[in-house]
Design a protein around this motif. Sequence first.
Motif, PDB file in Angstrom:
ATOM      1  N   ASP A  21       0.859  -1.187   0.000  1.00 47.38           N
ATOM      2  CA  ASP A  21       0.000   0.000   0.000  1.00 47.38           C
ATOM      3  C   ASP A  21       0.894   1.235   0.000  1.00 47.38           C
ATOM      4  O   ASP A  21       1.026   1.934   0.996  1.00 47.38           O
ATOM      5  N   ASN A  22       1.546   1.470  -1.130  1.00 52.19           N
ATOM      6  CA  ASN A  22       2.479   2.588  -1.251  1.00 52.19           C
ATOM      7  C   ASN A  22       1.756   3.873  -1.629  1.00 52.19           C
ATOM      8  O   ASN A  22       0.778   3.842  -2.376  1.00 52.19           O
ATOM      9  N   PRO A  23       2.262   5.016  -1.173  1.00 53.03           N
ATOM     10  CA  PRO A  23       1.714   6.299  -1.641  1.00 53.03           C
ATOM     11  C   PRO A  23       2.072   6.500  -3.118  1.00 53.03           C
ATOM     12  O   PRO A  23       2.999   5.853  -3.628  1.00 53.03           O
ATOM     13  N   LYS A  24       1.337   7.369  -3.805  1.00 49.62           N
ATOM     14  CA  LYS A  24       1.591   7.622  -5.225  1.00 49.62           C
ATOM     15  C   LYS A  24       3.022   8.066  -5.494  1.00 49.62           C
ATOM     16  O   LYS A  24       3.568   7.808  -6.560  1.00 49.62           O
ATOM     17  N   SER A  25       3.636   8.720  -4.530  1.00 52.74           N
ATOM     18  CA  SER A  25       4.996   9.225  -4.722  1.00 52.74           C
ATOM     19  C   SER A  25       6.051   8.118  -4.694  1.00 52.74           C
ATOM     20  O   SER A  25       7.180   8.315  -5.115  1.00 52.74           O
ATOM     21  N   LYS A  26       5.696   6.919  -4.222  1.00 52.14           N
ATOM     22  CA  LYS A  26       6.623   5.789  -4.141  1.00 52.14           C
ATOM     23  C   LYS A  26       6.262   4.784  -5.225  1.00 52.14           C
ATOM     24  O   LYS A  26       5.316   4.008  -5.081  1.00 52.14           O
ATOM     25  N   GLN A  43       0.076  -0.782  -6.774  1.00 49.81           N
ATOM     26  CA  GLN A  43       0.771  -0.457  -5.532  1.00 49.81           C
ATOM     27  C   GLN A  43      -0.155   0.089  -4.457  1.00 49.81           C
ATOM     28  O   GLN A  43       0.231   0.192  -3.310  1.00 49.81           O
ATOM     29  N   ASN A  44      -1.375   0.400  -4.816  1.00 51.84           N
ATOM     30  CA  ASN A  44      -2.365   0.855  -3.839  1.00 51.84           C
ATOM     31  C   ASN A  44      -3.025  -0.374  -3.224  1.00 51.84           C
ATOM     32  O   ASN A  44      -3.420  -1.294  -3.930  1.00 51.84           O
ATOM     33  N   GLY A  45      -3.133  -0.401  -1.912  1.00 51.99           N
ATOM     34  CA  GLY A  45      -3.683  -1.568  -1.218  1.00 51.99           C
ATOM     35  C   GLY A  45      -5.029  -2.018  -1.748  1.00 51.99           C
ATOM     36  O   GLY A  45      -5.284  -3.204  -1.898  1.00 51.99           O
ATOM     37  N   ARG A  46      -5.906  -1.090  -2.071  1.00 47.42           N
ATOM     38  CA  ARG A  46      -7.236  -1.426  -2.600  1.00 47.42           C
ATOM     39  C   ARG A  46      -7.106  -2.108  -3.969  1.00 47.42           C
ATOM     40  O   ARG A  46      -7.774  -3.100  -4.244  1.00 47.42           O
ATOM     41  N   ASP A  47      -6.218  -1.597  -4.846  1.00 45.77           N
ATOM     42  CA  ASP A  47      -6.008  -2.199  -6.152  1.00 45.77           C
ATOM     43  C   ASP A  47      -5.408  -3.593  -6.036  1.00 45.77           C
ATOM     44  O   ASP A  47      -5.788  -4.512  -6.754  1.00 45.77           O
ATOM     45  N   VAL A  48      -4.463  -3.749  -5.123  1.00 42.38           N
ATOM     46  CA  VAL A  48      -3.839  -5.056  -4.916  1.00 42.38           C
ATOM     47  C   VAL A  48      -4.877  -6.055  -4.424  1.00 42.38           C
ATOM     48  O   VAL A  48      -4.946  -7.194  -4.904  1.00 42.38           O
ATOM     49  N   ALA A  49      -5.711  -5.661  -3.479  1.00 40.42           N
ATOM     50  CA  ALA A  49      -6.743  -6.547  -2.957  1.00 40.42           C
ATOM     51  C   ALA A  49      -7.726  -6.962  -4.054  1.00 40.42           C
ATOM     52  O   ALA A  49      -8.130  -8.134  -4.129  1.00 40.42           O
ATOM     53  N   THR A  50      -8.078  -6.026  -4.941  1.00 37.62           N
ATOM     54  CA  THR A  50      -8.975  -6.340  -6.067  1.00 37.62           C
ATOM     55  C   THR A  50      -8.319  -7.371  -6.981  1.00 37.62           C
ATOM     56  O   THR A  50      -8.941  -8.347  -7.405  1.00 37.62           O
ATOM     57  N   PHE A  51      -7.034  -7.157  -7.291  1.00 36.86           N
ATOM     58  CA  PHE A  51      -6.301  -8.075  -8.167  1.00 36.86           C
ATOM     59  C   PHE A  51      -6.223  -9.466  -7.540  1.00 36.86           C
ATOM     60  O   PHE A  51      -6.539 -10.469  -8.165  1.00 36.86           O
ATOM     61  N   VAL A  52      -5.832  -9.548  -6.297  1.00 32.01           N
ATOM     62  CA  VAL A  52      -5.686 -10.831  -5.608  1.00 32.01           C
ATOM     63  C   VAL A  52      -7.043 -11.528  -5.518  1.00 32.01           C
ATOM     64  O   VAL A  52      -7.142 -12.742  -5.712  1.00 32.01           O
ATOM     65  N   GLY A  53      -8.097 -10.768  -5.274  1.00 34.46           N
ATOM     66  CA  GLY A  53      -9.433 -11.341  -5.172  1.00 34.46           C
ATOM     67  C   GLY A  53      -9.964 -11.898  -6.484  1.00 34.46           C
ATOM     68  O   GLY A  53     -10.871 -12.730  -6.487  1.00 34.46           O
ATOM     69  N   SER A  54      -9.398 -11.451  -7.602  1.00 30.96           N
ATOM     70  CA  SER A  54      -9.879 -11.905  -8.905  1.00 30.96           C
ATOM     71  C   SER A  54      -9.209 -13.204  -9.361  1.00 30.96           C
ATOM     72  O   SER A  54      -9.600 -13.790 -10.359  1.00 30.96           O
TER      73      SER A  54
END
Length: 56
Positions: A21-26, A43-54
Amino acid sequence: MHHLITEGLVDENNVPGQLRDNPKSKITRVGDGEHGGVYKPPQNGRDVATFVGSID
């Protein structure tokens, strides 16, 4: 699985077994030319969770 693969790696932004869950600057980049190339994964935790859930 992530914990097993990354355990022992030294990277301040990697916590084995936790979603990134990195900030946009990282910007996260993974891989290298010898192993299929370099890419920018989610790199955003929400996006990663969506990807893993799919993944079935």
